[in-house]
Design an enzyme around this catalytic site. Structure first.
Site, PDB file in Angstrom:
ATOM      1  CB  SER A 173      16.378  35.645 -12.630  1.00 49.74           C
ATOM      2  OG  SER A 173      17.085  36.663 -11.970  1.00 49.74           O
ATOM      3  CE  LYS A 174      19.969  29.116  -7.929  1.00 51.63           C
ATOM      4  NZ  LYS A 174      20.031  27.723  -8.222  1.00 51.63           N
ATOM      5  NE  ARG A 175      22.547  38.314 -11.944  1.00 56.99           N
ATOM      6  CZ  ARG A 175      22.318  38.262 -13.241  1.00 56.99           C
ATOM      7  NH1 ARG A 175      22.574  37.166 -13.926  1.00 56.99           N
ATOM      8  NH2 ARG A 175      21.822  39.293 -13.871  1.00 56.99           N
TER       9      ARG A 175
END
Ligand code: GLU
Length: 482
Positions: free
Chosen positions: A250-252
């Site tokens: 995920s981006k995070r």
């Protein structure tokens, strides 16, 4: 003829995991002289994101994965967007209905959900109970009259379903575990499993290479192929790409979208190289592979089942490797675009920057601090700069360097370096005493790329002008002024 496809849902931009799937499909199609199809799976309209199709296409283009057929490429098997194929799915569902392989189901989504919730609470059976599978026409008529809409459900016969995955081999599941499957929702939209089979069949897909998340869908899809009188394609489920340190991408978790890698100036061949090697490795042990080598060497039988983790450092390193092997022109163009609107180096300076940076950057963003340091007029009024230039020996250092560089025949990095060292010897200075005033005169700072490289980038005139200004400040210091 081999036909592979990449079938993204336009729910956002491509991340490294989806991109890896696209890369393998493309490589395999290229190696086999086949076709690579891009189809957008947008039947889940609520989840579709405006602009995502274009973003995905842009990312594919950037990686050099041009589709042979697809929404933006055209082709004879379109439309290549599922929402435009609803009529096709309906026809196929009608056929299965006519053959008794499917039936109309009048249970509402709310009823189904309530039954499932109840079953879960009592540890009961969550599969569809088949209550609509044997309705008489009177019963069906009554349900329709009461305003109910019909979905279409596929009959899953009890018995063992055999299917095969190229990575995991022969697999089975008991049909009884699946329960009858909805293929067309009451609003006419197909379910994923049905649409994908109809599309892959009509598009002549021979190899379905996709993420391991779809392994559990495969036996259902195999049943649909058989019911439609077709032989299933070959399935290959790629291990899941994990975020750095494990866990979902995920981006995070440090996995930005592909276009952000473009933004950062990763070398697209480096990214392609990296994504290829996430699932297989070259028998030669080589890690830095060109596009042509990847095409020649990709081997579906070398794909393992272990889930690879993104290693951001390795990805950066591979990007740098590809810049090193690249012609200077490419980096020059990349830098020009990156600097546009911020700096306007002369053509010679841009070229020199590209030559110097090709040896040291991993991604174009690494060029930013160098450009920001070297290109603007140096600020000689900062307290650090003043301190360095007022050293008693600063003037001597600058005069020697200016004199030797002025006389250079060719403005080459090797000669600049040689003459700089000679100037130091002549002035009887070394280390910071010698280099700091030169650096400060050229850039205003005491750190940065090698001094001869800075001069090489700046060019003869700018270098001479900056040394002269530095000397003015230094002579001020020598006189004990101001
Ligand atoms: N649209 C599906 C996804 O994005 C791909 C389905 C498939 O490859 O069969 O996961």
């Amino acid at each position: 003829m081999v036909r592979t496809r990449f079938a993204p849902s336009p729910t956002g931009s491509l991340h490294l995991g989806n991109a890896r799937t696209a890369v393998l499909n493309w490589l395999y199609a290229r190696q086999q002289g086949g076709a690579f199809i891009v189809r957008f799976e947008d039947t889940d309209l609520e989840r579709s994101v405006e602009g995502a199709e274009r973003d995905i296409q842009d990312a594919l283009e950037w990686l050099g994965l041009a589709p042979d057929e697809g929404l933006f490429a055209g082709g004879e098997h379109g439309p290549y967007r599922q929402s435009e194929r609803v009529e096709i799915y309906r026809e196929h569902a009608e056929r299965l209905l006519a053959e008794g392989r499917a039936y109309r189901c009048y249970c509402t989504p709310e009823e189904l959900e309530a039954r499932r919730t109840e079953a879960r609470a009592g540890k009961g059976d969550v599969r569809y109970d088949g209550r609509c599978s044997g309705l008489s026409s009177e019963e069906a008529g009554g349900l329709i009259a009461s305003g109910r809409l019909a979905s279409v459900r596929f009959r899953v016969e009890p018995g063992v379903i055999h299917y095969r995955d190229r990575v995991r081999g022969d697999l089975t599941v008991d049909g009884e575990q699946l329960g009858d499957q909805v293929i067309l929702r009451s609003d006419g939209r197909p379910t994923y499993n049905f649409a994908v089979v109809v599309d892959d069949l009509l598009m002549g897909v021979t190899h379905v290479i996709r993420g391991a998340g779809h392994l559990s869908n495969t036996p259902k899809q195999v049943l649909f192929y058989e019911a439609l009188g077709a032989v299933p394609p070959e399935f290959l489920h790629l291990p899941s790409v994990l975020a750095p340190g494990g866990g979902k991408l995920s981006k995070r978790a440090g996995a930005p979208g592909l276009l952000e890698y473009r933004e950062q100036g990763y070398h697209p061949e480096g990214l392609l190289n990296y994504l290829s090697l996430l699932s297989w490795s070259s028998p030669s042990g080589e890690e830095v592979l060109s596009r042509d080598q990847l095409i020649a060497e990709v081997d579906l039988d070398r794909i393992g089942a272990a889930n690879p983790e993104i290693d951001p450092e390795k990805l950066r390193w591979l990007s740098g490797q590809h810049y090193r092997h690249e012609s200077v022109d490419v980096l020059e163009r990349g830098l020009r675009d990156r600097l546009a609107g911020r700096f306007e180096p002369e053509a010679r300076q841009l070229r020199a920057l590209a030559e110097v940076l090709r040896e040291r950057i991993l991604i174009l963003a690494d060029a930013d601090p160098v450009c920001e340091l070297v290109l603007p007029e140096p600020d000689l009024s900062s307290s650090d700069a003043v301190e360095v230039l007022r050293e008693p020996k600063a003037g001597r250092a600058l005069r020697q360097v200016a004199r030797r560089w002025e006389r250079l025949q060719s403005w080459s990095r090797a000669e600049l370096k040689e003459e700089l060292a000679a100037a130091g010897r002549e002035a009887g200075l070394k280390g910071r005493q010698f280099y700091h005033p030169v650096r400060v005169a050229l850039t205003g700072a005491v750190q940065g790329p090698d001094v001869p490289d800075v001069a090489y980038i700046l060019g003869r005139e700018t270098t001479a002008a900056r040394l002269a200004l530095g000397l003015v400040a230094a002579e001020d210091g020598e006189r004990g002024g101001g």
